[in-house]
Design a protein around this motif. Structure first.
Motif, PDB file in Angstrom:
ATOM      1  N   HIS A   1      66.105  44.639   3.903  1.00 28.92           N
ATOM      2  CA  HIS A   1      64.855  45.167   3.351  1.00 28.92           C
ATOM      3  C   HIS A   1      64.554  46.540   3.935  1.00 28.92           C
ATOM      4  CE1 HIS A   1      60.676  45.678   2.278  1.00 28.92           C
ATOM      5  NE2 HIS A   1      60.395  45.816   3.563  1.00 28.92           N
TER       6      HIS A   1
ATOM      7  N   GLN B   1      67.975  39.598   6.706  1.00 32.16           N
ATOM      8  CA  GLN B   1      67.098  39.852   5.562  1.00 32.16           C
ATOM      9  C   GLN B   1      66.180  41.040   5.860  1.00 32.16           C
ATOM     10  OE1 GLN B   1      63.739  39.732   4.598  1.00 32.16           O
ATOM     11  NE2 GLN B   1      64.244  39.918   2.413  1.00 32.16           N
ATOM     12  N   ARG B   2      65.638  41.060   7.069  1.00 37.17           N
ATOM     13  CA  ARG B   2      64.744  42.162   7.463  1.00 37.17           C
ATOM     14  C   ARG B   2      65.504  43.492   7.455  1.00 37.17           C
ATOM     15  NH1 ARG B   2      59.593  43.792   7.220  1.00 37.17           N
ATOM     16  NH2 ARG B   2      59.497  45.676   8.436  1.00 37.17           N
TER      17      ARG B   2
ATOM     18  N   TRP C   1      56.974  39.064   6.208  1.00 38.78           N
ATOM     19  CA  TRP C   1      57.693  40.040   7.043  1.00 38.78           C
ATOM     20  C   TRP C   1      59.194  39.929   6.787  1.00 38.78           C
ATOM     21  CZ3 TRP C   1      56.654  44.170   9.861  1.00 38.78           C
ATOM     22  CH2 TRP C   1      57.529  44.564  10.886  1.00 38.78           C
ATOM     23  N   SER C   2      59.680  38.669   6.760  1.00 34.86           N
ATOM     24  CA  SER C   2      61.084  38.393   6.442  1.00 34.86           C
ATOM     25  C   SER C   2      61.148  36.941   5.980  1.00 34.86           C
ATOM     26  CB  SER C   2      61.966  38.602   7.677  1.00 34.86           C
ATOM     27  OG  SER C   2      63.325  38.349   7.364  1.00 34.86           O
ATOM     28  N   PHE C   3      62.213  36.604   5.264  1.00 35.30           N
ATOM     29  CA  PHE C   3      62.327  35.210   4.826  1.00 35.30           C
ATOM     30  C   PHE C   3      63.781  34.861   4.581  1.00 35.30           C
ATOM     31  CE2 PHE C   3      63.305  35.684   0.281  1.00 35.30           C
ATOM     32  CZ  PHE C   3      63.006  37.021   0.094  1.00 35.30           C
ATOM     33  N   ILE C   4      64.071  33.564   4.646  1.00 35.28           N
ATOM     34  CA  ILE C   4      65.421  33.035   4.423  1.00 35.28           C
ATOM     35  C   ILE C   4      65.308  31.807   3.526  1.00 35.28           C
ATOM     36  CG2 ILE C   4      66.515  33.883   6.533  1.00 35.28           C
ATOM     37  CD1 ILE C   4      65.706  31.357   7.954  1.00 35.28           C
ATOM     38  N   VAL C   5      66.433  31.420   2.950  1.00 34.95           N
ATOM     39  CA  VAL C   5      66.437  30.220   2.110  1.00 34.95           C
ATOM     40  C   VAL C   5      67.537  29.284   2.605  1.00 34.95           C
ATOM     41  CG1 VAL C   5      66.658  29.297  -0.219  1.00 34.95           C
ATOM     42  CG2 VAL C   5      65.613  31.557   0.135  1.00 34.95           C
ATOM     43  N   TYR C   6      67.136  28.111   3.045  1.00 39.54           N
ATOM     44  CA  TYR C   6      68.098  27.108   3.521  1.00 39.54           C
ATOM     45  C   TYR C   6      68.744  26.408   2.330  1.00 39.54           C
ATOM     46  CZ  TYR C   6      66.738  27.392   8.440  1.00 39.54           C
ATOM     47  OH  TYR C   6      66.532  27.822   9.727  1.00 39.54           O
ATOM     48  N   HIS C   7      70.101  26.419   2.350  1.00 42.66           N
ATOM     49  CA  HIS C   7      70.872  25.665   1.358  1.00 42.66           C
ATOM     50  C   HIS C   7      71.584  24.500   2.013  1.00 42.66           C
ATOM     51  CE1 HIS C   7      70.379  28.528  -2.003  1.00 42.66           C
ATOM     52  NE2 HIS C   7      70.241  29.396  -1.028  1.00 42.66           N
TER      53      HIS C   7
ATOM     54  N   GLY D   1      69.563  34.836  10.022  1.00 39.31           N
ATOM     55  CA  GLY D   1      69.282  35.116   8.619  1.00 39.31           C
ATOM     56  C   GLY D   1      68.030  35.957   8.453  1.00 39.31           C
ATOM     57  N   LEU D   2      66.986  35.626   9.211  1.00 42.46           N
ATOM     58  CA  LEU D   2      65.753  36.420   9.141  1.00 42.46           C
ATOM     59  C   LEU D   2      66.027  37.864   9.553  1.00 42.46           C
ATOM     60  CD1 LEU D   2      63.161  33.912  10.667  1.00 42.46           C
ATOM     61  CD2 LEU D   2      63.126  34.822   8.335  1.00 42.46           C
ATOM     62  N   GLY D   3      66.887  38.006  10.563  1.00 40.40           N
ATOM     63  CA  GLY D   3      67.228  39.349  11.033  1.00 40.40           C
ATOM     64  C   GLY D   3      67.963  40.143   9.965  1.00 40.40           C
TER      65      GLY D   3
ATOM     66  N   TRP E   1      70.560  31.575   3.190  1.00 47.71           N
ATOM     67  CA  TRP E   1      70.562  32.884   2.561  1.00 47.71           C
ATOM     68  C   TRP E   1      69.733  33.839   3.403  1.00 47.71           C
ATOM     69  CZ3 TRP E   1      66.772  36.224   1.155  1.00 47.71           C
ATOM     70  CH2 TRP E   1      67.152  37.328   0.366  1.00 47.71           C
ATOM     71  N   PRO E   2      70.182  35.047   3.695  1.00 53.33           N
ATOM     72  CA  PRO E   2      71.328  35.759   3.119  1.00 53.33           C
ATOM     73  C   PRO E   2      72.649  35.606   3.882  1.00 53.33           C
ATOM     74  CG  PRO E   2      69.986  37.285   4.387  1.00 53.33           C
ATOM     75  CD  PRO E   2      69.345  35.939   4.524  1.00 53.33           C
TER      76      PRO E   2
ATOM     77  N   ILE F   1      58.745  34.552   8.031  1.00 54.31           N
ATOM     78  CA  ILE F   1      57.860  35.068   9.078  1.00 54.31           C
ATOM     79  C   ILE F   1      56.733  35.775   8.350  1.00 54.31           C
ATOM     80  CG2 ILE F   1      57.560  36.711  10.952  1.00 54.31           C
ATOM     81  CD1 ILE F   1      60.453  36.287  11.726  1.00 54.31           C
TER      82      ILE F   1
ATOM     83  N   VAL G   1      62.023  29.590   4.609  1.00 51.94           N
ATOM     84  CA  VAL G   1      61.270  29.752   5.859  1.00 51.94           C
ATOM     85  C   VAL G   1      60.960  31.242   5.947  1.00 51.94           C
ATOM     86  CG1 VAL G   1      61.396  29.712   8.380  1.00 51.94           C
ATOM     87  CG2 VAL G   1      62.297  27.784   7.045  1.00 51.94           C
TER      88      VAL G   1
ATOM     89  N   ASN H   1      59.556  40.933   0.547  1.00 49.36           N
ATOM     90  CA  ASN H   1      58.994  41.469   1.786  1.00 49.36           C
ATOM     91  C   ASN H   1      57.711  42.218   1.450  1.00 49.36           C
ATOM     92  OD1 ASN H   1      62.143  41.634   1.918  1.00 49.36           O
ATOM     93  ND2 ASN H   1      61.462  41.402   4.018  1.00 49.36           N
TER      94      ASN H   1
END
Ligand SMILES: [Zn+2]
Lengths: 135, 370
Positions: free
Chosen positions: B141, B137-138, A63-69, B133-135, B188-189, A86, A84, A109
């Motif tokens: 998209h 990114q969504r 659904w959505s995703f992020i990348v932890y740095h 971040g999830l928000g 990220w993002p 959803i 991480v 996505n």
């Protein structure tokens, strides 16, 4: 950081037990069909007590995703960069997890994913997702 | 609002949250000339670190108050504390309510590692930047804007320009587009510059019955209305990440006040992260859905632009006081006391907040007249 064992409680114990047996199960309302996630004492949609632990397909989409740095807790330092996501399960619930078996920059996505069961200690298995080879 | 005082932001290594809250409380009394014993309501925000600092009973003891009513809220409460105080005043329980927050979370190295969602902690879903971040990114998209990710830099850059004119701001060095694009990704993002700055500091603002406000201080500012909409079902709601429940708050605040987005002289967004500004602009109707990344370009949200946003530098540059510093800036601007960053003829401003992990939304409109 909260360990899975701290997340095990009266309402969620069966969820963790099922994961240990490599099965994804959630309570489902017999009256309205609602799948409970987060898991609670009654149906959050219609307040019915008629809950039944029911297996799910384990399939869904990103659904959505992020990348932890940056590691906000020391135990994640050697995992950087990690994602991480959803995952929206086909049955409806949206669940926080990691997508494994794919590079972070190849995650998209809507990508089809399937459950993977990752034991983390003798009493807990985490639910992760990998690209669905059958999709 | 009859007083609003903020301490210096940054590091206060020798001070507790209590010290900073006290400094702000005394500052607000001194600034306004209001006598301590005129305060008949005390509301605090407790600190986020679990230390129990700024708990209202102890704070009331420290400043020797027996108010008619006291209470506290927890986490990102500034506007919500305003709503609490407004209820105490409107119902006749109190006439003059002091609202106080103090924190030493920067020097105490509170890492804000709390999970964005308890179920997410084992997966490394930590810090509120995760949800933000999830928000984003969504959002990228949904509107097919992934290639335009960096356009959101206009928020951090605008707010830094404002902070450079604000002597109490934490970050006052210039930020160019080049600086922004070279900045590291934290989650990220989101780059570091897109995320708030943890700070030590204190804020106190005092709200009073509008009937007596002009007797308490020369230039009160006037709360015109409050809008609220929560979404406690969170991720069960479609597109919760994009905070669609702001739309209900927007309808309420604009109906109650008769004010619309075009009428405002400045906008204050509780910006724990830059995407909060984007989502606020769209959900409140300042621009269309999916348009904000373009709308904010070319100085539009800077001082001198069509809609100055967070003229104090916001939480990306002034400091993360969970919305409290925004209240102080609205007070300054509407009284014409903002110095080099004064918005000309500032008469009407709006504050928009989210709380928790975007499940609470609130908006306030303030004017310089009743
Ligand atoms: Zn039901």
């Amino acid at each position: 950081m909260q360990e899975p064992r701290q997340l095990r409680n009266k309402y969620t114990a069966r969820f963790w037990d099922a994961l240990q047996q490599n099965r994804l199960m959630l309570p489902r309302c017999r009256d309205c069909g609602h799948w409970l996630f987060p898991i609670g004492p009654c149906c959050s949609n219609c307040l019915s007590d008629a809950l039944e632990w029911t297996p799910l397909s384990g399939k869904g989409e990103v659904w959505s995703f992020i990348v932890y740095h940056h590691a906000f807790a020391p135990e994640f330092k050697d995992k950087l960069p990690y994602n991480v996501a959803i995952v929206k399960l086909d049955e409806g619930p949206r669940i926080i997890s990691n997508v494994v078996g794919i590079a972070n920059d190849e995650i998209r996505n809507g990508m089809r994913v399937a459950a993977q069961f990752d034991p983390v200690d003798e009493a807990h298995t985490l639910l992760r997702f990998r690209p669905d080879a059958t999709a | 609002m009859v007083a609003a005082y903020a301490t210096q932001q940054g590091e206060h290594p020798d001070k507790t949250a209590w010290d900073l809250g006290l400094e702000a409380f005394r500052g607000a009394l001194q600034q306004s000339g209001i006598k301590r014993d005129r305060i008949d309501g005390l509301l605090t925000e407790t600190t986020q670190d679990g230390s129990g600092q700024m708990e209202p009973t102890r704070f009331g003891q420290m400043v020797g108050l027996n108010p008619r009513a006291s209470g506290s809220l927890h986490y990102a409460t500034a506007g919500f504390t305003t709503a609490y105080a407004a209820g105490l005043i409107a119902s006749g329980q109190c006439q003059v309510v002091a609202c106080v927050y103090g924190t030493n979370q920067r020097t105490s190295k509170f890492r804000f590692h709390r999970a964005s969602d308890p179920f997410g902690a084992p997966y490394g879903f930590l810090n509120p930047a995760g949800f933000a971040g999830l928000g984003y990114q969504r959002y990228l998209h949904k509107y097919d804007r992934l290639a335009d990710r960096d356009k959101i830099g206009a928020v951090a850059i605008a707010q830094r320009k404002h902070a450079m004119l604000n002597p109490i701001a934490l970050r006052r060095e210039p930020m160019t587009w080049e600086d922004y694009r070279a900045d590291r990704f934290v989650v990220w993002p989101l780059r570091r510059s897109d995320i708030c700055l943890i700070t030590d500091g204190g804020v106190c603002f005092i709200l009073a019955d509008a009937e007596i406000a002009a007797d308490l201080t020369d230039h009160p500012i006037y709360l015109q209305g409050i809008g609220r909409q929560d979404a406690l079902r969170m991720l069960e709601n479609e597109d919760h990440l994009l905070i669609p429940h702001m739309k209900s708050t927007a309808t309420q605040i604009y109906e109650r006040t008769g004010v619309g987005p075009r009428d405002l002289d400045a906008l204050y967004v509780q910006d724990a992260h830059a995407p909060a500004v984007i989502l606020t602009l769209e959900n409140y109707g300042f621009c269309g859905e999916g348009e904000a990344l373009d709308w904010i370009q070319d100085g539009r949200i800077e001082l001198g632009g069509e809609l100055p946003v967070n003229t104090h530098g916001g939480q990306l540059s002034e400091g993360y006081m969970v919305g409290w510093l925004h209240q102080v800036e609205m007070f300054r601007q509407l009284r014409g006391e903002a110095g080099a960053r004064q918005v000309p003829d500032c008469e009407l401003v709006q504050f928009c907040a989210t709380g928790g992990f975007r499940e609470f939304t609130l908006s306030l409109v303030y004017a310089n007249q009743p």
